[in-house]
Design a protein around this motif. Structure first.
Motif, PDB file in Angstrom:
ATOM      1  N   ASN A 180       4.491   6.398  -5.464  1.00 49.22           N
ATOM      2  CA  ASN A 180       5.550   5.378  -5.413  1.00 49.22           C
ATOM      3  C   ASN A 180       6.061   5.155  -3.998  1.00 49.22           C
ATOM      4  OD1 ASN A 180       6.805   7.911  -5.487  1.00 49.22           O
ATOM      5  ND2 ASN A 180       8.470   7.251  -6.827  1.00 49.22           N
ATOM      6  N   LEU A 181       5.987   6.167  -3.114  1.00 55.44           N
ATOM      7  CA  LEU A 181       6.322   5.934  -1.710  1.00 55.44           C
ATOM      8  C   LEU A 181       5.261   5.055  -1.068  1.00 55.44           C
ATOM      9  CD1 LEU A 181       8.009   6.341   0.812  1.00 55.44           C
ATOM     10  CD2 LEU A 181       6.842   8.529   1.181  1.00 55.44           C
ATOM     11  N   ALA A 182       3.989   5.323  -1.380  1.00 56.42           N
ATOM     12  CA  ALA A 182       2.913   4.471  -0.867  1.00 56.42           C
ATOM     13  C   ALA A 182       3.090   3.034  -1.346  1.00 56.42           C
ATOM     14  CB  ALA A 182       1.559   5.020  -1.317  1.00 56.42           C
ATOM     15  N   ALA A 183       3.453   2.859  -2.616  1.00 61.11           N
ATOM     16  CA  ALA A 183       3.688   1.516  -3.147  1.00 61.11           C
ATOM     17  C   ALA A 183       4.852   0.843  -2.433  1.00 61.11           C
ATOM     18  CB  ALA A 183       3.953   1.583  -4.648  1.00 61.11           C
ATOM     19  N   GLY A 184       5.891   1.622  -2.115  1.00 55.88           N
ATOM     20  CA  GLY A 184       7.022   1.077  -1.372  1.00 55.88           C
ATOM     21  C   GLY A 184       6.624   0.609   0.018  1.00 55.88           C
ATOM     22  N   MET A 185       5.763   1.367   0.687  1.00 52.77           N
ATOM     23  CA  MET A 185       5.278   0.968   2.009  1.00 52.77           C
ATOM     24  C   MET A 185       4.497  -0.339   1.926  1.00 52.77           C
ATOM     25  SD  MET A 185       4.139   4.773   3.262  1.00 52.77           S
ATOM     26  CE  MET A 185       3.127   4.199   4.641  1.00 52.77           C
ATOM     27  N   VAL A 186       3.658  -0.457   0.895  1.00 54.21           N
ATOM     28  CA  VAL A 186       2.903  -1.703   0.709  1.00 54.21           C
ATOM     29  C   VAL A 186       3.867  -2.862   0.482  1.00 54.21           C
ATOM     30  CG1 VAL A 186       1.253  -2.904  -0.777  1.00 54.21           C
ATOM     31  CG2 VAL A 186       0.863  -0.500  -0.171  1.00 54.21           C
ATOM     32  N   LYS A 187       4.887  -2.646  -0.346  1.00 56.82           N
ATOM     33  CA  LYS A 187       5.864  -3.706  -0.636  1.00 56.82           C
ATOM     34  C   LYS A 187       6.644  -4.092   0.617  1.00 56.82           C
ATOM     35  CE  LYS A 187       8.321  -6.163  -3.686  1.00 56.82           C
ATOM     36  NZ  LYS A 187       7.737  -7.251  -4.503  1.00 56.82           N
ATOM     37  N   LEU A 188       7.066  -3.097   1.398  1.00 55.26           N
ATOM     38  CA  LEU A 188       7.835  -3.370   2.615  1.00 55.26           C
ATOM     39  C   LEU A 188       7.019  -4.114   3.660  1.00 55.26           C
ATOM     40  CD1 LEU A 188       9.707   0.042   2.901  1.00 55.26           C
ATOM     41  CD2 LEU A 188      10.806  -2.196   2.638  1.00 55.26           C
ATOM     42  N   SER A 189       5.703  -3.984   3.601  1.00 53.59           N
ATOM     43  CA  SER A 189       4.850  -4.682   4.576  1.00 53.59           C
ATOM     44  C   SER A 189       4.785  -6.183   4.329  1.00 53.59           C
ATOM     45  CB  SER A 189       3.430  -4.101   4.537  1.00 53.59           C
ATOM     46  OG  SER A 189       2.716  -4.561   3.399  1.00 53.59           O
ATOM     47  N   GLY A 190       5.171  -6.604   3.129  1.00 52.62           N
ATOM     48  CA  GLY A 190       5.091  -8.022   2.796  1.00 52.62           C
ATOM     49  C   GLY A 190       3.691  -8.495   2.452  1.00 52.62           C
ATOM     50  N   TRP A 191       2.740  -7.563   2.338  1.00 50.27           N
ATOM     51  CA  TRP A 191       1.351  -7.939   2.050  1.00 50.27           C
ATOM     52  C   TRP A 191       1.233  -8.642   0.709  1.00 50.27           C
ATOM     53  CZ3 TRP A 191      -1.781  -5.818  -1.933  1.00 50.27           C
ATOM     54  CH2 TRP A 191      -3.114  -6.243  -1.898  1.00 50.27           C
ATOM     55  N   GLN A 192       0.356  -9.651   0.667  1.00 54.69           N
ATOM     56  CA  GLN A 192       0.057 -10.373  -0.559  1.00 54.69           C
ATOM     57  C   GLN A 192      -1.436 -10.276  -0.852  1.00 54.69           C
ATOM     58  OE1 GLN A 192       2.314 -11.901  -2.643  1.00 54.69           O
ATOM     59  NE2 GLN A 192       3.870 -11.002  -1.300  1.00 54.69           N
ATOM     60  N   PRO A 193      -1.822 -10.119  -2.120  1.00 61.12           N
ATOM     61  CA  PRO A 193      -3.243 -10.052  -2.465  1.00 61.12           C
ATOM     62  C   PRO A 193      -4.011 -11.253  -1.910  1.00 61.12           C
ATOM     63  CG  PRO A 193      -1.916  -9.441  -4.354  1.00 61.12           C
ATOM     64  CD  PRO A 193      -0.955  -9.924  -3.307  1.00 61.12           C
ATOM     65  N   GLY A 194      -5.221 -10.988  -1.472  1.00 57.28           N
ATOM     66  CA  GLY A 194      -6.046 -12.015  -0.839  1.00 57.28           C
ATOM     67  C   GLY A 194      -6.023 -11.922   0.670  1.00 57.28           C
ATOM     68  N   THR A 195      -4.938 -11.371   1.218  1.00 55.24           N
ATOM     69  CA  THR A 195      -4.846 -11.121   2.660  1.00 55.24           C
ATOM     70  C   THR A 195      -5.544  -9.789   2.965  1.00 55.24           C
ATOM     71  OG1 THR A 195      -2.708 -12.242   2.736  1.00 55.24           O
ATOM     72  CG2 THR A 195      -3.243 -10.797   4.591  1.00 55.24           C
ATOM     73  N   PRO A 196      -6.328  -9.708   4.053  1.00 54.55           N
ATOM     74  CA  PRO A 196      -6.953  -8.429   4.384  1.00 54.55           C
ATOM     75  C   PRO A 196      -5.921  -7.312   4.531  1.00 54.55           C
ATOM     76  CG  PRO A 196      -7.972 -10.175   5.645  1.00 54.55           C
ATOM     77  CD  PRO A 196      -6.802 -10.801   4.938  1.00 54.55           C
ATOM     78  N   PHE A 197      -6.249  -6.157   3.956  1.00 56.37           N
ATOM     79  CA  PHE A 197      -5.382  -4.975   3.965  1.00 56.37           C
ATOM     80  C   PHE A 197      -6.209  -3.812   4.487  1.00 56.37           C
ATOM     81  CE2 PHE A 197      -3.442  -1.170   2.228  1.00 56.37           C
ATOM     82  CZ  PHE A 197      -2.081  -1.429   2.283  1.00 56.37           C
ATOM     83  N   PHE A 198      -5.617  -3.011   5.396  1.00 60.03           N
ATOM     84  CA  PHE A 198      -6.410  -2.007   6.108  1.00 60.03           C
ATOM     85  C   PHE A 198      -5.593  -0.738   6.291  1.00 60.03           C
ATOM     86  CE2 PHE A 198      -8.658  -1.119  10.441  1.00 60.03           C
ATOM     87  CZ  PHE A 198      -9.488  -0.195   9.845  1.00 60.03           C
TER      88      PHE A 198
END
Length: 383
Positions: A180-198
């Motif tokens: 859930n901390l990892a999920a929070g980091m992903v959420k805080l990044s503003g990333w949206q599916p379809g955008t490259p994630f690394f």
């Protein structure tokens, strides 16, 4: 006729309370009140089914049983004795009582915890002639108690095991993040599916798997059981359609622009085991490589990573060499990317020598961290 509104409290890693409040609102929660370490909210009882199934950020979802003022252990005992526990779960269920306290004036929290357990067992003995057994490792029912200086509140845990235990990860690295901390980091990044994630230092792939679940609309609780299934109020006729709707909403496990790198073969083998167990092996693109040497996998996107920040003696000198190299890599090979780097060391990120546009406080367990945001554009300002 409208159903009764229940009072709930969802715990989460510190720093994610506001995000969790937004997530719960989307699930239909009312009277949302973020506070230290979690969010109070209300809703019909079935809301705990949806919150446990869908929340990426919560650690537990607790149902408020009741509470009141107290002066000593005996007040707490009699308060706990007043609740009709036999209507909440059956005597054949094993139990454990957990306590959290802030400024409680009691001499022994351990003794008080035992008195609450005694009250629950005494109430069962009065009603049934029997008492439930205690199991501190794998109980059927968890009772949580929260004490302030004057108030005692009791909760039934509707989650069971912590919600960050998705039932997906089979191998963990040396210092894994909770999901859930990892999920929070992903959420805080503003990333949206379809955008490259690394994640260029992906370890056992915890961050990558959270991003992949978002991309495929996988409910994080769809592969596990919950505490509410052991309670008397559990209604399979309500729960099973909610779970099936979540499964039906999942997208096919197709290749996504989600990329992971790590220089250590052991870590990548752990990551591959995890991806295969979770059905995500064909979704995430893994390769072995040193972060300061690999090119970015696309011309833009979002980097989210948890690099080493050196707890053991002797690591600091190595990291003092590594972080400037990480900064050079970001500047030279990641133009067009936004990078989010977690660190419990407030000095090491300074060695990246790029201006952080945000520093979000987060807690990795008891370890205070910051999530540093760097927007890498051509001609990024160097410190």
């Amino acid at each position: 006729m409208s159903k009764k509104l229940e009072q709930f409290f969802a715990t989460c890693p510190r720093g994610l309370e506001a995000l969790l409040g937004e997530e719960l609102r989307e699930l239909g929660a009312q009277a949302i009140a973020p506070t230290y370490g979690g969010v109070a909210f209300s809703g019909e009882y079935e809301l705990c089914y949806r919150a446990n199934l869908h929340s990426r950020l919560a650690s537990r979802v607790l149902l408020r049983v009741g509470g009141g003022e107290y002066r000593d252990e005996e007040d707490i005992y009699h308060g706990a004795l007043s609740f009709d526990w036999p209507t909440m779960f059956s005597v054949d269920k094993t139990i454990v009582v957990k306590m959290t306290a802030q400024k409680a004036p009691l001499k022994s929290l351990e003794f008080t915890t035992l008195r609450i357990k005694d009250a629950i067992c005494d109430r069962f003995r009065e009603a049934t002639g029997e008492r439930p057994n205690v199991d501190i490792r794998e109980p059927d029912v968890r009772i949580h108690v929260f004490l302030t200086a004057t108030e005692c509140t009791l909760y039934l845990d509707t989650s069971g095991q912590s919600l960050f235990k998705r039932g997906l990860r089979k191998q963990a690295g040396a210092a894994p993040l909770n999901e859930n901390l990892a999920a929070g980091m992903v959420k805080l990044s503003g990333w949206q599916p379809g955008t490259p994630f690394f994640d260029p230092m992906c370890g056992s792939a915890t961050i990558l798997m959270e991003a992949a679940q978002v991309a495929l609309n996988i409910a994080p609780g769809s592969h596990r059981d919950f505490g509410f299934e052991k309670l008397t109020r559990f209604d399979p006729k309500v729960w099973l359609p909610i779970k099936q709707a979540a499964i039906d909403a999942q997208l096919p496990a197709t290749l996504q622009p989600i990329f992971g790198r790590d220089m250590f073969g052991d870590s990548l083998r752990d990551a591959q085991v995890n991806l295969e167990a979770a059905g995500l092996a064909g979704v995430i693109q893994l390769k072995q490589g040193n972060v300061i040497e690999v090119p970015a996998p696309a011309d833009h996107g979002v980097i989210v990573t948890n690099p080493p920040y050196g707890i053991r003696i002797g690591e600091q000198s190595e990291l003092a060499e590594f972080y400037p190299q990480l900064g050079n890599w970001l500047k030279q090979k990641c133009t067009g990317w936004n990078a989010y780097i977690l660190s419990a060391d407030m000095n090491l990120p300074k060695l990246i020598r790029l201006n952080a546009t945000k520093r979000t406080p987060l807690f990795n367990g008891a370890l205070e961290c910051r999530l540093f945001e760097y927007k890498i554009v051509a001609g990024s300002a160097r410190k």
